[in-house]
Design a protein around this motif. Structure first.
Motif, PDB file in Angstrom:
ATOM      1  N   VAL A  81       0.839  -1.204   0.000  1.00  0.00           N
ATOM      2  CA  VAL A  81       0.000   0.000   0.000  1.00  0.00           C
ATOM      3  C   VAL A  81       0.875   1.256   0.000  1.00  0.00           C
ATOM      4  CG1 VAL A  81      -1.696   1.327   1.320  1.00  0.00           C
ATOM      5  CG2 VAL A  81      -1.982  -1.147   1.041  1.00  0.00           C
ATOM      6  N   GLU A  82       1.950   1.237   0.763  1.00  0.00           N
ATOM      7  CA  GLU A  82       2.870   2.377   0.755  1.00  0.00           C
ATOM      8  C   GLU A  82       3.486   2.575  -0.629  1.00  0.00           C
ATOM      9  OE1 GLU A  82       6.844   4.097   3.047  1.00  0.00           O
ATOM     10  OE2 GLU A  82       6.083   2.102   3.553  1.00  0.00           O
ATOM     11  N   ALA A  83       3.866   1.465  -1.271  1.00  0.00           N
ATOM     12  CA  ALA A  83       4.431   1.551  -2.617  1.00  0.00           C
ATOM     13  C   ALA A  83       3.406   2.094  -3.600  1.00  0.00           C
ATOM     14  CB  ALA A  83       4.929   0.178  -3.070  1.00  0.00           C
ATOM     15  N   ALA A  84       2.146   1.676  -3.455  1.00  0.00           N
ATOM     16  CA  ALA A  84       1.085   2.182  -4.329  1.00  0.00           C
ATOM     17  C   ALA A  84       0.934   3.689  -4.177  1.00  0.00           C
ATOM     18  CB  ALA A  84      -0.236   1.475  -4.016  1.00  0.00           C
ATOM     19  N   GLY A  85       0.929   4.161  -2.940  1.00  0.00           N
ATOM     20  CA  GLY A  85       0.775   5.589  -2.698  1.00  0.00           C
ATOM     21  C   GLY A  85       1.948   6.404  -3.209  1.00  0.00           C
ATOM     22  N   ASP A  86       3.145   5.854  -3.069  1.00  0.00           N
ATOM     23  CA  ASP A  86       4.333   6.562  -3.546  1.00  0.00           C
ATOM     24  C   ASP A  86       4.337   6.686  -5.066  1.00  0.00           C
ATOM     25  OD1 ASP A  86       5.228   6.832  -0.961  1.00  0.00           O
ATOM     26  OD2 ASP A  86       6.666   5.177  -1.076  1.00  0.00           O
ATOM     27  N   ALA A  87       3.946   5.607  -5.745  1.00  0.00           N
ATOM     28  CA  ALA A  87       4.028   5.583  -7.209  1.00  0.00           C
ATOM     29  C   ALA A  87       2.804   6.184  -7.883  1.00  0.00           C
ATOM     30  CB  ALA A  87       4.231   4.148  -7.695  1.00  0.00           C
ATOM     31  N   HIS A  88       1.649   6.123  -7.209  1.00  0.00           N
ATOM     32  CA  HIS A  88       0.379   6.505  -7.849  1.00  0.00           C
ATOM     33  C   HIS A  88      -0.452   7.341  -6.868  1.00  0.00           C
ATOM     34  CE1 HIS A  88       1.581   3.402 -10.682  1.00  0.00           C
ATOM     35  NE2 HIS A  88       1.566   2.511  -9.720  1.00  0.00           N
ATOM     36  N   PRO A  89      -0.219   8.645  -6.791  1.00  0.00           N
ATOM     37  CA  PRO A  89      -0.894   9.467  -5.786  1.00  0.00           C
ATOM     38  C   PRO A  89      -2.356   9.770  -6.075  1.00  0.00           C
ATOM     39  CG  PRO A  89       0.570  10.808  -7.137  1.00  0.00           C
ATOM     40  CD  PRO A  89       0.811   9.390  -7.546  1.00  0.00           C
ATOM     41  N   GLY A  90      -2.897   9.403  -7.220  1.00  0.00           N
ATOM     42  CA  GLY A  90      -4.278   9.764  -7.551  1.00  0.00           C
ATOM     43  C   GLY A  90      -5.348   9.036  -6.764  1.00  0.00           C
ATOM     44  N   PRO A  91      -5.382   7.711  -6.774  1.00  0.00           N
ATOM     45  CA  PRO A  91      -6.404   6.980  -6.023  1.00  0.00           C
ATOM     46  C   PRO A  91      -6.185   7.083  -4.518  1.00  0.00           C
ATOM     47  CG  PRO A  91      -5.475   5.634  -7.781  1.00  0.00           C
ATOM     48  CD  PRO A  91      -4.589   6.835  -7.638  1.00  0.00           C
ATOM     49  N   ARG A  92      -7.153   6.598  -3.767  1.00  0.00           N
ATOM     50  CA  ARG A  92      -6.976   6.483  -2.317  1.00  0.00           C
ATOM     51  C   ARG A  92      -6.586   5.042  -2.013  1.00  0.00           C
ATOM     52  NH1 ARG A  92     -11.152   7.222   2.804  1.00  0.00           N
ATOM     53  NH2 ARG A  92      -9.483   7.282   4.363  1.00  0.00           N
ATOM     54  N   TRP A  93      -5.494   4.858  -1.296  1.00  0.00           N
ATOM     55  CA  TRP A  93      -4.973   3.530  -0.973  1.00  0.00           C
ATOM     56  C   TRP A  93      -5.110   3.294   0.529  1.00  0.00           C
ATOM     57  CZ3 TRP A  93      -4.491   1.438  -5.495  1.00  0.00           C
ATOM     58  CH2 TRP A  93      -4.021   2.168  -6.577  1.00  0.00           C
ATOM     59  N   LEU A  94      -5.663   2.150   0.916  1.00  0.00           N
ATOM     60  CA  LEU A  94      -5.923   1.838   2.318  1.00  0.00           C
ATOM     61  C   LEU A  94      -5.401   0.460   2.680  1.00  0.00           C
ATOM     62  CD1 LEU A  94      -9.650   3.017   2.406  1.00  0.00           C
ATOM     63  CD2 LEU A  94      -7.687   4.260   3.345  1.00  0.00           C
ATOM     64  N   VAL A  95      -4.893   0.320   3.893  1.00  0.00           N
ATOM     65  CA  VAL A  95      -4.524  -0.996   4.425  1.00  0.00           C
ATOM     66  C   VAL A  95      -5.761  -1.596   5.067  1.00  0.00           C
ATOM     67  CG1 VAL A  95      -3.081  -2.237   6.068  1.00  0.00           C
ATOM     68  CG2 VAL A  95      -2.144  -0.267   4.842  1.00  0.00           C
ATOM     69  N   GLY A  96      -6.092  -2.820   4.679  1.00  0.00           N
ATOM     70  CA  GLY A  96      -7.264  -3.464   5.258  1.00  0.00           C
ATOM     71  C   GLY A  96      -7.385  -4.916   4.846  1.00  0.00           C
ATOM     72  N   ASP A  97      -8.024  -5.687   5.695  1.00  0.00           N
ATOM     73  CA  ASP A  97      -8.291  -7.101   5.448  1.00  0.00           C
ATOM     74  C   ASP A  97      -9.605  -7.205   4.674  1.00  0.00           C
ATOM     75  OD1 ASP A  97      -8.839  -9.804   5.509  1.00  0.00           O
ATOM     76  OD2 ASP A  97      -8.505 -10.028   7.668  1.00  0.00           O
ATOM     77  N   LEU A  98      -9.575  -7.798   3.492  1.00  0.00           N
ATOM     78  CA  LEU A  98     -10.788  -7.897   2.675  1.00  0.00           C
ATOM     79  C   LEU A  98     -11.879  -8.703   3.368  1.00  0.00           C
ATOM     80  CD1 LEU A  98      -9.303  -8.433  -0.896  1.00  0.00           C
ATOM     81  CD2 LEU A  98     -10.071  -6.305   0.171  1.00  0.00           C
ATOM     82  N   ALA A  99     -11.510  -9.610   4.239  1.00  0.00           N
ATOM     83  CA  ALA A  99     -12.518 -10.406   4.948  1.00  0.00           C
ATOM     84  C   ALA A  99     -13.264  -9.584   5.983  1.00  0.00           C
ATOM     85  CB  ALA A  99     -11.862 -11.612   5.612  1.00  0.00           C
ATOM     86  N   GLU A 100     -12.729  -8.413   6.334  1.00  0.00           N
ATOM     87  CA  GLU A 100     -13.368  -7.542   7.321  1.00  0.00           C
ATOM     88  C   GLU A 100     -13.665  -6.166   6.720  1.00  0.00           C
ATOM     89  OE1 GLU A 100     -10.496  -7.443  10.458  1.00  0.00           O
ATOM     90  OE2 GLU A 100     -10.544  -9.608  10.762  1.00  0.00           O
ATOM     91  N   LEU A 101     -13.786  -6.101   5.421  1.00  0.00           N
ATOM     92  CA  LEU A 101     -13.869  -4.825   4.709  1.00  0.00           C
ATOM     93  C   LEU A 101     -15.070  -3.999   5.158  1.00  0.00           C
ATOM     94  CD1 LEU A 101     -12.334  -3.354   2.414  1.00  0.00           C
ATOM     95  CD2 LEU A 101     -13.996  -4.339   0.823  1.00  0.00           C
ATOM     96  N   ASP A 102     -14.791  -2.776   5.590  1.00  0.00           N
ATOM     97  CA  ASP A 102     -15.836  -1.825   5.998  1.00  0.00           C
ATOM     98  C   ASP A 102     -15.353  -0.433   5.623  1.00  0.00           C
ATOM     99  OD1 ASP A 102     -17.803  -0.284   7.111  1.00  0.00           O
ATOM    100  OD2 ASP A 102     -17.419  -0.889   9.190  1.00  0.00           O
ATOM    101  N   LEU A 103     -15.550  -0.070   4.367  1.00  0.00           N
ATOM    102  CA  LEU A 103     -15.014   1.195   3.879  1.00  0.00           C
ATOM    103  C   LEU A 103     -15.810   2.391   4.373  1.00  0.00           C
ATOM    104  CD1 LEU A 103     -13.872   0.226   0.287  1.00  0.00           C
ATOM    105  CD2 LEU A 103     -12.492   0.569   2.338  1.00  0.00           C
ATOM    106  N   ALA A 104     -17.047   2.189   4.773  1.00  0.00           N
ATOM    107  CA  ALA A 104     -17.801   3.303   5.353  1.00  0.00           C
ATOM    108  C   ALA A 104     -17.093   3.810   6.606  1.00  0.00           C
ATOM    109  CB  ALA A 104     -19.225   2.867   5.677  1.00  0.00           C
TER     110      ALA A 104
END
Length: 200
Positions: A81-104
């Protein structure tokens, strides 16, 4: 994270950085890293809201962002996720477990038009959480939205189990291909790209 993912249990401590370096090298060499994004771009309206579930280094989400879509990427690995943010600042990148996903809870209450799980994401989630992962992703997609999933059929997660988990998660199978560039599905294919839809 309730259960460690296979990304953690089945790889060594240097694997994440190796993965980051690998995709940086491929990008520098001019490799085509946007095939998944091209497929999804063809399936959604302009400026769609897209969830890049298991985003890794952000290559798919970044390519979708470059095509004008609003992207949120989530991955359990903070190094990626840190690498994604460094290379691609446009989207929003979050650390999270997909099995517990709660983006709200993370300030992203608006539903998504589509979700994409590329790069063998389903083969790397924690054992026994596959149905929950699909269910949590589906819960973030609007009715009639799509969930597109690609993974190797030789990675230990049987396609029949995936199909059953998708149905249990409330998703309907619409299409299956052998590659992201839509080559026809064959029963002996070693990769499956599945288009699922959340019923309206």
């Amino acid at each position: 994270m309730a259960n460690p993912t296979r990304w953690v249990t089945d790889t060594g401590p240097e694997h994440s950085q190796w993965y980051v370096d690998r995709f940086r090298r491929l990008a520098a060499e001019g490799a085509d890293l946007a095939g998944e994004a091209r497929l999804l771009d063809a399936m959604v309206p302009p400026r769609a809201r897209v969830l890049d579930a298991g985003c890794g280094t952000g290559r798919v989400g970044a390519a979708l962002h470059d095509r004008g879509h609003r992207v949120v990427g989530v991955d359990a690995d903070p190094v990626l996720v840190e690498a994604a943010g460094d290379a691609h600042p446009g989207p929003r990148w979050l650390v999270g477990d997909l099995a517990e996903l709660d983006l709200a809870a993370a300030g992203e209450p608006e539903p998504f038009d589509a979700a994409v799980l590329a790069g063998n994401v389903m083969a790397f989630v924690a054992p026994g959480t596959e149905q929950r992962v699909l269910g949590r992703v589906a819960a973030h997609v609007r009715p009639d939205g799509v969930v597109v999933v690609g993974f190797g059929t030789d990675r230990g997660y049987r396609l029949a189990d995936f199909d059953a988990d998708a149905v249990a998660a409330g998703l309907r199978l619409e299409h299956r291909f052998a590659t992201w560039d839509l080559r026809p599905w064959r029963d002996d294919a070693d990769f499956a790209v599945t288009v699922l839809r959340r019923p309206a």
